[in-house]
Design an enzyme around this catalytic site. Structure first.
Site, PDB file in Angstrom:
ATOM      1  N   ASP A  70       0.824  -1.219   0.000  1.00 41.56           N
ATOM      2  CA  ASP A  70       0.000   0.000   0.000  1.00 41.56           C
ATOM      3  C   ASP A  70       0.856   1.267   0.000  1.00 41.56           C
ATOM      4  O   ASP A  70       0.538   2.256   0.675  1.00 41.56           O
ATOM      5  CB  ASP A  70      -0.946   0.015   1.209  1.00 41.56           C
ATOM      6  CG  ASP A  70      -1.950  -1.113   1.185  1.00 41.56           C
ATOM      7  OD1 ASP A  70      -1.963  -1.868   0.194  1.00 41.56           O
ATOM      8  OD2 ASP A  70      -2.718  -1.259   2.135  1.00 41.56           O
ATOM      9  N   ASP A  91      -0.310  -4.380  -3.773  1.00 41.17           N
ATOM     10  CA  ASP A  91      -1.310  -3.301  -3.889  1.00 41.17           C
ATOM     11  C   ASP A  91      -0.657  -1.933  -3.684  1.00 41.17           C
ATOM     12  O   ASP A  91      -1.190  -1.078  -2.966  1.00 41.17           O
ATOM     13  CB  ASP A  91      -2.426  -3.485  -2.849  1.00 41.17           C
ATOM     14  CG  ASP A  91      -3.112  -4.832  -2.961  1.00 41.17           C
ATOM     15  OD1 ASP A  91      -3.110  -5.415  -4.059  1.00 41.17           O
ATOM     16  OD2 ASP A  91      -3.639  -5.304  -1.940  1.00 41.17           O
TER      17      ASP A  91
END
Length: 330
Positions: free
Chosen positions: A164, A185
């Site tokens: 992230d 991600d």
């Protein structure tokens, strides 16, 4: 990501950010603030400089951050718009912290204010930096940067973490000649963003398995969000998917981008939305390199008309409809 918990947290965060102060920014008598660890500026910390900007600010404020590693967690509140943050270079001006408690509260640098611009700075979350394959403790969500506001741009910046890395959560954003590094991600959220000429480095070699570049969270067909990678370069140390769906109508486009052989043949994952792939808009057009071989791609990847493709690939039509990029100074 723990999908249900994060969705609840994000809904609360996005509701808060929609109430942000919204006004134009004046170029009349712009201010300049210098941050220097050696004491040769007005402040020695970046947060101190941000805090000095007047509430409900409406004049462009140029914050120059001299070379150094600034170990601090920085927040730009919604009532302090019209800021340009500029370092000496992304290799010499570094803002870093190491936090991974909750993904929407852990970013090293968070922007809630509209009309923000960053240049020549590295943003880093050090929480997972010593992770190695087979480590006992799992990698955690540790964003280097979080943006939840409209009209935000980045030039020659670096974003470094593992999971992230870049929380591209809400609003229109433009990234030019930036470097983004991560494994899981590492570009994620609900944002409406163009990545122009950026280098995307998938450091998935530390995982011992495949990772994911994007997790875009568009929830409805009418949502304007999506990520567009225009003439970028994708490299890495291990296998990586171009993206997985964080929303039922997730939208990601790779346009005229160089894809190295680290890209998984399937290219994409529907993740939380098996059987709903017809809603997802994942597109590759004009890409090159060994990772651009489409023969093994998922069958549900979209093909857009030239008109549809250009409306997304062109920053002016996708994120700069009102010309806000040209109005940002410095």
């Amino acid at each position: 990501m723990q999908y249900s918990l994060l969705s609840t947290l994000l809904l609360a965060l996005l509701s808060l950010s929609r109430a942000s102060f919204n006004a134009g920014c004046s170029n009349h008598k712009p201010r300049t603030i210098v941050v220097d660890q050696s004491g040769h500026g007005q402040f020695t910390k970046v947060q101190q400089a941000i805090d000095s900007v007047p509430t409900m600010n409406s004049v462009w404020t140029h914050i120059l951050v001299k070379s150094g590693i600034y170990k601090e967690k920085v927040i730009v509140p919604s009532d302090k718009p019209c800021i340009v943050l500029e370092g000496s270079s992304a290799s010499k001006t570094i803002i870093e912290w190491g936090d991974a408690i909750e993904v929407v509260k852990s970013a090293t640098f968070t922007v809630y204010a509209e009309n923000f611009k960053a240049k020549n700075i590295m943003f880093k979350n050090t929480y997972n930096e010593n992770t190695r394959p087979g480590d006992k403790y799992p990698i955690k969500q540790a964003p280097a940067f979080q943006v939840t506001s409209d009209k935000v741009s980045f030039y020659r910046c670096r974003f470094i973490s593992v999971q992230d890395t870049l929380s591209d959560l809400q609003g229109r954003h433009y990234f030019r000649s930036c470097y983004i590094e991560g494994a899981i991600d590492f570009i994620w959220g609900y944002g409406q963003s163009v990545y122009q000429g950026c280098l995307i480095n998938a450091t998935t070699g530390i995982l011992g398995r495949a990772g994911y570049i994007t997790a875009q969270g568009r929830d409805r067909a009418t949502d304007s969000g999506g990520y567009v990678f225009n003439r970028c370069i994708v490299v890495g140390t291990g296998p990586v998917y171009l993206g997985r769906a964080y929303g039922a109508y997730s939208r990601v486009v790779f346009y005229k981008t160089s894809l190295s052989n680290v890209v998984k043949p399937q290219g994409w994952s529907s993740w939380h939305y098996p059987g709903q792939e017809s809603k997802i808009t994942y597109v590759e057009a004009g890409c090159t390199g060994p990772g651009a071989d489409m023969s093994g791609r998922v069958k549900w990847e979209k093909t857009l008309s030239n008109e549809e493709l250009q409306s997304l690939a062109d920053a002016n039509s996708f994120v700069n409809q009102d010309g806000w990029l040209q109005k940002q100074p410095f």
